[in-house]
Design an enzyme around this catalytic site. Structure first.
Site, PDB file in Angstrom:
ATOM      1  N   ILE A   1      -0.294   5.948 -19.035  1.00 58.06           N
ATOM      2  CA  ILE A   1      -0.518   5.855 -20.488  1.00 58.06           C
ATOM      3  C   ILE A   1      -0.777   4.381 -20.823  1.00 58.06           C
ATOM      4  O   ILE A   1       0.059   3.534 -20.515  1.00 58.06           O
ATOM      5  CB  ILE A   1       0.709   6.313 -21.300  1.00 58.06           C
ATOM      6  CG1 ILE A   1       1.252   7.643 -20.801  1.00 58.06           C
ATOM      7  CG2 ILE A   1       0.347   6.396 -22.777  1.00 58.06           C
ATOM      8  CD1 ILE A   1       2.583   8.023 -21.472  1.00 58.06           C
TER       9      ILE A   1
ATOM     10  N   ALA B   1      -1.909  -6.448   1.912  1.00 55.46           N
ATOM     11  CA  ALA B   1      -0.735  -6.828   2.704  1.00 55.46           C
ATOM     12  C   ALA B   1       0.227  -5.654   2.773  1.00 55.46           C
ATOM     13  O   ALA B   1       0.497  -5.013   1.754  1.00 55.46           O
ATOM     14  CB  ALA B   1      -0.053  -8.032   2.072  1.00 55.46           C
TER      15      ALA B   1
ATOM     16  N   LYS C   1      11.943  -0.835 -18.749  1.00 61.16           N
ATOM     17  CA  LYS C   1      10.713  -0.526 -19.477  1.00 61.16           C
ATOM     18  C   LYS C   1      10.897  -0.751 -20.978  1.00 61.16           C
ATOM     19  O   LYS C   1       9.986  -1.238 -21.667  1.00 61.16           O
ATOM     20  CB  LYS C   1      10.294   0.918 -19.197  1.00 61.16           C
ATOM     21  CG  LYS C   1       9.852   1.148 -17.752  1.00 61.16           C
ATOM     22  CD  LYS C   1       9.884   2.636 -17.435  1.00 61.16           C
ATOM     23  CE  LYS C   1       9.340   2.946 -16.058  1.00 61.16           C
ATOM     24  NZ  LYS C   1       9.541   4.361 -15.705  1.00 61.16           N
TER      25      LYS C   1
ATOM     26  N   LEU D   1       0.851  -1.203   0.000  1.00 66.37           N
ATOM     27  CA  LEU D   1       0.000   0.000   0.000  1.00 66.37           C
ATOM     28  C   LEU D   1       0.879   1.242   0.000  1.00 66.37           C
ATOM     29  O   LEU D   1       0.632   2.211   0.701  1.00 66.37           O
ATOM     30  CB  LEU D   1      -0.930   0.007   1.228  1.00 66.37           C
ATOM     31  CG  LEU D   1      -2.217  -0.778   1.158  1.00 66.37           C
ATOM     32  CD1 LEU D   1      -3.083  -0.509   2.379  1.00 66.37           C
ATOM     33  CD2 LEU D   1      -3.037  -0.476  -0.097  1.00 66.37           C
TER      34      LEU D   1
ATOM     35  N   LYS E   1       8.136  -3.283 -13.096  1.00 68.14           N
ATOM     36  CA  LYS E   1       8.906  -3.318 -14.337  1.00 68.14           C
ATOM     37  C   LYS E   1      10.174  -4.148 -14.213  1.00 68.14           C
ATOM     38  O   LYS E   1      10.541  -4.871 -15.129  1.00 68.14           O
ATOM     39  CB  LYS E   1       9.248  -1.898 -14.796  1.00 68.14           C
ATOM     40  CG  LYS E   1      10.023  -1.103 -13.773  1.00 68.14           C
ATOM     41  CD  LYS E   1       9.515   0.321 -13.611  1.00 68.14           C
ATOM     42  CE  LYS E   1       8.170   0.372 -12.898  1.00 68.14           C
ATOM     43  NZ  LYS E   1       7.746   1.704 -12.497  1.00 68.14           N
TER      44      LYS E   1
ATOM     45  N   GLY F   1       3.395   8.129 -10.409  1.00 69.15           N
ATOM     46  CA  GLY F   1       2.443   8.772  -9.506  1.00 69.15           C
ATOM     47  C   GLY F   1       1.387   7.764  -9.104  1.00 69.15           C
ATOM     48  O   GLY F   1       1.052   6.865  -9.872  1.00 69.15           O
TER      49      GLY F   1
ATOM     50  N   THR G   1       2.843   4.100  -2.710  1.00 72.34           N
ATOM     51  CA  THR G   1       2.275   5.128  -3.589  1.00 72.34           C
ATOM     52  C   THR G   1       1.250   4.527  -4.546  1.00 72.34           C
ATOM     53  O   THR G   1       0.111   4.999  -4.646  1.00 72.34           O
ATOM     54  CB  THR G   1       3.399   5.800  -4.413  1.00 72.34           C
ATOM     55  OG1 THR G   1       4.418   6.242  -3.522  1.00 72.34           O
ATOM     56  CG2 THR G   1       2.863   6.970  -5.212  1.00 72.34           C
ATOM     57  N   VAL G   2       1.638   3.456  -5.223  1.00 70.72           N
ATOM     58  CA  VAL G   2       0.734   2.881  -6.229  1.00 70.72           C
ATOM     59  C   VAL G   2      -0.379   2.081  -5.560  1.00 70.72           C
ATOM     60  O   VAL G   2      -1.540   2.133  -5.973  1.00 70.72           O
ATOM     61  CB  VAL G   2       1.502   2.013  -7.244  1.00 70.72           C
ATOM     62  CG1 VAL G   2       0.558   1.473  -8.307  1.00 70.72           C
ATOM     63  CG2 VAL G   2       2.604   2.840  -7.902  1.00 70.72           C
TER      64      VAL G   2
END
Lengths: 438, 438
Positions: free
Chosen positions: B136, B43, B205, B11, B105, B302, B13-14
């Site tokens: 995106i 978790a 990436k 839990l 990634k 973000g 940022t993402v």
């Protein structure tokens, strides 16, 4: 598994592009669809016309209904265009429980509510990625890629003809007619270009984008529409001096008061990413509530480019065909009922900043009248630029950029300004958007 | 139908962004998925840590394996990051036949081949839209939106930290360290920023994008990788004088000789749309054989932005869950076998244009040696610029832009130039791309 039989109606630019790309990338496309794809036949007007694809193995007919009604055909790909024959064919295809892929923006924009209701009742899919922004997969992006978001607004350069003309007017310093002629010579504008330059094409596409983005019925007739025919190169020049480019934009915005739907020439700050889109290229900027600002850019028209979207739809439709009916997630058709607070804003309630160019007598007191007419309505001026009178002219141009204001209020101010005395009736009025894309 | 139970691992940022967006747009997301979505539990490492979401109704545990192994959980959302615990959890989830959504990634780039083979064998989906370019929807675009195309090349600004630093170096005329500090103060760079500024993040990436685009196995270790730490503001200045911006690009190109995979600082013409992408924003340009050049722009990182992609994946996974196994189209995993002609090009075989900055003694004959060393290897010069020596300096900068050349040949020429006498050992060498995006 049996191959999927598709019928292509129309072998014009997009039809022959579709057939061409299907042949070129056949294995890859079938692999992604999970089933073999077979072009069962194609319908054309003239059997002997030269085509931009290899039709040696293609069964042609001049009777499109024969393909639509043929029990062997699974998917009908309508690439004829227009709202008469194409509509009849699509309705017949739905009746015969065929899935449909189309690139027909006019038909979807003007008759989509009816078509989608019927398709939903029959349990068939109508896909239309190719109808908006050519090869840019914008419908899939809004529906799926941005599916976790609520969309706040979108702004698009969605007519390549207009964008090409405006790019040439700016870069070559041409007037509208010269730029239009150049577009026609290059095949970027039709001999009758009105659909493009008067904004109908952009308005069709905007109606479709807004429906998908906001989940509202198609309301093409409510799109506020202005074309580019009246643009004077001098305004492109003044706008540039003030740091703006002029683009023909389609805008759909969700506000507390309702939804704005409009296509018109628009001043955009030069450093806005959308202002960097030139020539015949298209781009759609979307601001969504989780991801923020995004932009999608690519070829808005052309045989192979639009075929790219048509075939992506075919793959999706075929993958969806495999799902048992009771397990299907309804293809997100438009909402048939207008959500109660989502009225489409009438013109006078649109809130926008403006560029104004007045032609005023070179006399004291005129500017005072102008600024008073604006000031008393609390119309705030961001920039005012008066150029000196040219030799032997008695009128001076006055350029004003306002802060955002309700259109009805601005029109009232301009009406008052016109009767002031000393100011020409013709006041150039262009909307301006400070789109934030970062 | 029963709700779908998802477990969120992590839990941060993402993770908190995902939970937050799921709560905010819950009805819409369930509607699109066709089933109700329930966050069964999450978790975390520290139960009492303050979270950026409302966890009052969320069942928390410090044991992620308990959620992965729980028969009630249908989908595991891995948002922990890294390759150790995350890998163990994902492999366990696959073993327990759970579907997986991840934004990891590094894990996909370095262990994806193994993960996808196991997932395919177990009949579960591993989705990773959030792993590349934040919000995106680039994976969906390549796989589906552009599914009718063969992709020729792609070029991306896919690390916001690097792009922010380069934007500041250009606009503020800062050196690298000052720009990095600014990035750290704004939260755009970690306290240990090496993963970003040395290019590992971009290389991860790029490996993923190239695999999906070209249908090849993940080959992260073969990505030619250079970071931005050695960039001198003077080169940003000279590049600008010559009409170029410097961006940290990830490039994947299909050529007759094989596939190029590289991330490095790159000169781009200023008027290239990709060069207009500034700050922390990301963009991926893709050139495909039907649609031509396209570009996709948005927030590359973000909480809410990445959550947008994670949730779009959740919707897709849930929709796919409804399909009976024998009717499923295999989720396009990577090809496990390298297609025979798609070798990954080694560094010396890369074909590129270059920007060179030499420091030469202000004496006659030096330029002749330089141009001879290049000329005899048929290395063609596009631009050569020599600046006068600054007061009290005995060295002059010589800037050369070459036409495309094989890297091995250029390196040999530079080795010869270094031993010429009168030229400093340190020759700044930056690759240059004339990307055509219209």
């Amino acid at each position: 598994m049996e191959p999927v039989n598709i019928a292509i109606l129309g072998l014009g630019t997009v039809g022959s592009g579709t057939y061409r790309v299907l042949q070129r990338n056949h294995n890859e496309i079938s692999r992604r669809a999970g089933r073999d794809l077979k072009v069962y036949g194609a319908a054309v007007q003239h059997l002997n016309k030269k085509r931009d694809c290899d039709i040696s193995h293609l069964k042609l007919t001049t009777d499109p209904f024969s393909l639509v009604e043929d029990p062997e055909v699974d998917i009908v790909v309508e690439l004829i265009g227009g709202c008469t024959l194409a509509k009849a064919l699509i309705l017949k295809a739905i009746e015969y429980k065929k899935h449909i892929v189309t690139a027909n923006k006019a038909l979807i924009a003007e008759h989509g509510n009816e078509i989608f209701s019927l398709a939903e009742a029959q349990g068939v899919t109508v896909a239309f990625e190719g109808a908006v922004a050519g090869g840019i997969p914008i419908i899939k992006t809004i529906r799926e890629g941005l599916g976790a978001n609520r969309i706040n607004w979108l702004a698009g350069i969605i007519n390549g003809t207009c964008n090409y003309i405006l790019t040439q007017m700016r870069d070559q310093k041409w007037n509208f007619n010269t730029a239009l002629q150049s577009a026609q010579e290059k095949g970027y504008a039709e001999s009758d270009p009105s659909f493009d330059i008067e904004g109908m094409d952009a308005a069709h596409k905007l109606a479709i984008l807004a429906s998908i983005a906001f989940g509202i019925p198609l309301q093409y007739s409510k799109v506020i529409r202005e074309g580019i025919c009246n643009l004077d190169p001098i305004d492109i020049y003044y706008a540039s001096q003030l740091g703006y480019d002029i683009k023909h934009l389609g805008l759909a915005k969700r506000t507390d008061a309702g939804v704005e739907l409009r296509v018109h020439p628009t001043l955009l700050p030069k450093n806005c990413l959308l202002a960097q889109v030139n020539g015949v290229m298209n781009a759609v900027a979307i601001h969504a509530n989780a991801v923020g600002p995004t932009l999608y850019y690519g070829a808005g028209a052309g045989g192979d480019a639009t075929a790219s979207s048509v075939i992506a739809d075919l793959v999706d439709v075929i993958r969806n065909m495999n799902i048992p009916a009771h397990m299907k997630v309804p293809y997100l058709a438009f909402q048939t009922k207008l959500l109660e607070n989502l009225v489409i804003m009438p013109k006078e309630d649109i809130f926008s900043a403006y560029y104004l160019r007045l032609s005023a007598k070179d006399e004291p007191g005129i500017l005072a009248k102008v600024t008073q007419a604006l000031g008393k309505r609390h119309i705030s001026i961001k920039t005012i630029m008066q150029q000196p009178a040219e030799f032997s002219h008695d009128k001076v141009p006055v350029i004003i950029i306002t802060h955002p204001v309700k259109e009805g209020l601005l029109r009232a101010a301009l009406d008052e300004i016109r009767v002031c005395g000393g100011i020409d009736n013709n006041i150039v009025t262009l909307r301006l958007e400070n789109l934030i894309l970062d």
